[in-house]
Design a protein around this motif. Structure first.
Motif, PDB file in Angstrom:
ATOM      1  N   ALA A   8      41.767  32.496  25.249  1.00  0.00           N
ATOM      2  CA  ALA A   8      42.668  32.247  26.369  1.00  0.00           C
ATOM      3  C   ALA A   8      43.934  31.558  25.875  1.00  0.00           C
ATOM      4  O   ALA A   8      43.957  30.981  24.786  1.00  0.00           O
ATOM      5  CB  ALA A   8      41.967  31.380  27.415  1.00  0.00           C
ATOM      6  N   ALA A   9      44.974  31.599  26.682  1.00  0.00           N
ATOM      7  CA  ALA A   9      46.242  30.961  26.327  1.00  0.00           C
ATOM      8  C   ALA A   9      46.070  29.473  26.042  1.00  0.00           C
ATOM      9  O   ALA A   9      46.783  28.907  25.214  1.00  0.00           O
ATOM     10  CB  ALA A   9      47.263  31.182  27.436  1.00  0.00           C
ATOM     11  N   SER A  32      33.532  38.316  33.565  1.00  0.00           N
ATOM     12  CA  SER A  32      34.400  37.349  34.258  1.00  0.00           C
ATOM     13  C   SER A  32      35.264  36.528  33.309  1.00  0.00           C
ATOM     14  O   SER A  32      35.424  35.325  33.470  1.00  0.00           O
ATOM     15  CB  SER A  32      33.560  36.424  35.143  1.00  0.00           C
ATOM     16  N   VAL A  33      35.840  37.204  32.309  1.00  0.00           N
ATOM     17  CA  VAL A  33      36.730  36.530  31.369  1.00  0.00           C
ATOM     18  C   VAL A  33      38.071  36.321  32.083  1.00  0.00           C
ATOM     19  O   VAL A  33      38.707  37.288  32.492  1.00  0.00           O
ATOM     20  CB  VAL A  33      36.923  37.348  30.081  1.00  0.00           C
ATOM     21  N   PRO A  34      38.496  35.072  32.243  1.00  0.00           N
ATOM     22  CA  PRO A  34      39.762  34.811  32.930  1.00  0.00           C
ATOM     23  C   PRO A  34      40.955  35.391  32.167  1.00  0.00           C
ATOM     24  O   PRO A  34      40.988  35.369  30.937  1.00  0.00           O
ATOM     25  CB  PRO A  34      39.862  33.279  32.955  1.00  0.00           C
ATOM     26  N   GLY A  35      41.915  35.924  32.929  1.00  0.00           N
ATOM     27  CA  GLY A  35      43.153  36.406  32.325  1.00  0.00           C
ATOM     28  C   GLY A  35      43.233  37.900  32.130  1.00  0.00           C
ATOM     29  O   GLY A  35      44.294  38.431  31.857  1.00  0.00           O
ATOM     30  N   GLU A  74      56.195  47.486  30.042  1.00  0.00           N
ATOM     31  CA  GLU A  74      56.220  46.935  31.399  1.00  0.00           C
ATOM     32  C   GLU A  74      55.357  45.676  31.543  1.00  0.00           C
ATOM     33  O   GLU A  74      55.279  45.108  32.627  1.00  0.00           O
ATOM     34  CB  GLU A  74      55.734  47.993  32.402  1.00  0.00           C
ATOM     35  N   ALA A  75      54.710  45.255  30.487  1.00  0.00           N
ATOM     36  CA  ALA A  75      53.820  44.087  30.551  1.00  0.00           C
ATOM     37  C   ALA A  75      54.612  42.840  30.946  1.00  0.00           C
ATOM     38  O   ALA A  75      55.770  42.671  30.573  1.00  0.00           O
ATOM     39  CB  ALA A  75      53.130  43.867  29.209  1.00  0.00           C
ATOM     40  N   PRO A 104      47.330  36.862  26.991  1.00  0.00           N
ATOM     41  CA  PRO A 104      48.607  36.247  27.369  1.00  0.00           C
ATOM     42  C   PRO A 104      48.418  35.257  28.525  1.00  0.00           C
ATOM     43  O   PRO A 104      47.459  35.355  29.291  1.00  0.00           O
ATOM     44  CB  PRO A 104      49.469  37.425  27.825  1.00  0.00           C
ATOM     45  N   GLY A 105      49.376  34.345  28.666  1.00  0.00           N
ATOM     46  CA  GLY A 105      49.321  33.358  29.735  1.00  0.00           C
ATOM     47  C   GLY A 105      49.431  33.936  31.121  1.00  0.00           C
ATOM     48  O   GLY A 105      48.960  33.360  32.094  1.00  0.00           O
ATOM     49  N   SER A 106      50.012  35.144  31.243  1.00  0.00           N
ATOM     50  CA  SER A 106      50.165  35.788  32.546  1.00  0.00           C
ATOM     51  C   SER A 106      50.076  37.297  32.394  1.00  0.00           C
ATOM     52  O   SER A 106      50.575  37.858  31.421  1.00  0.00           O
ATOM     53  CB  SER A 106      51.516  35.406  33.153  1.00  0.00           C
TER      54      SER A 106
END
Length: 108
Positions: A8-9, A32-35, A74-75, A104-106
């Motif tokens: 994660a970031a 359920s991996v966040p991000g 477009e990311a 990435p953070g977002s």
């Protein structure tokens, strides 16, 4: 089974196992991996599964397709010309046995 480590970031690592043929994106969503969002379900049409592949795993991966190339432009997060890939386009067993990717953070 293949091993995927998501970083994660914030630096937190999550390692999951994926059956052959399962994409990085589907493995992340199933665990359920966040991000990792995977909004388009793996059709290379949204870039919400954008990841940065660690350098030591790049050489073994298949080349980026034209569709993947277009979506990475477009990311939301900045694209890394060498390391950016769509998680939906990389599959356990076919493309790797073990891989480490940074999220990435977002994504949106």
């Amino acid at each position: 089974m293949s091993e995927i480590t998501f970083v994660a970031a914030c630096g937190k690592e999550t390692t999951v196992e994926a059956k052959d043929g399962v994409s990085i994106m589907k493995a992340a969503v199933a665990n359920s991996v966040p991000g990792i969002i995977g909004e388009c379900g793996g059709q290379a049409m949204c870039a919400t599964c954008h990841v940065y592949v660690r350098d030591e795993f790049l050489e073994a991966l298949p080349p980026i397709s034209d569709d993947e190339e277009e979506m990475l432009e477009e990311a939301t997060a900045p694209r890394d010309e060498e390391r950016s890939r769509l998680g939906c386009q990389l599959h356990a067993g076919n493309d790797f046995e073990k891989i480490i990717v940074e999220i990435p953070g977002s994504q949106i």
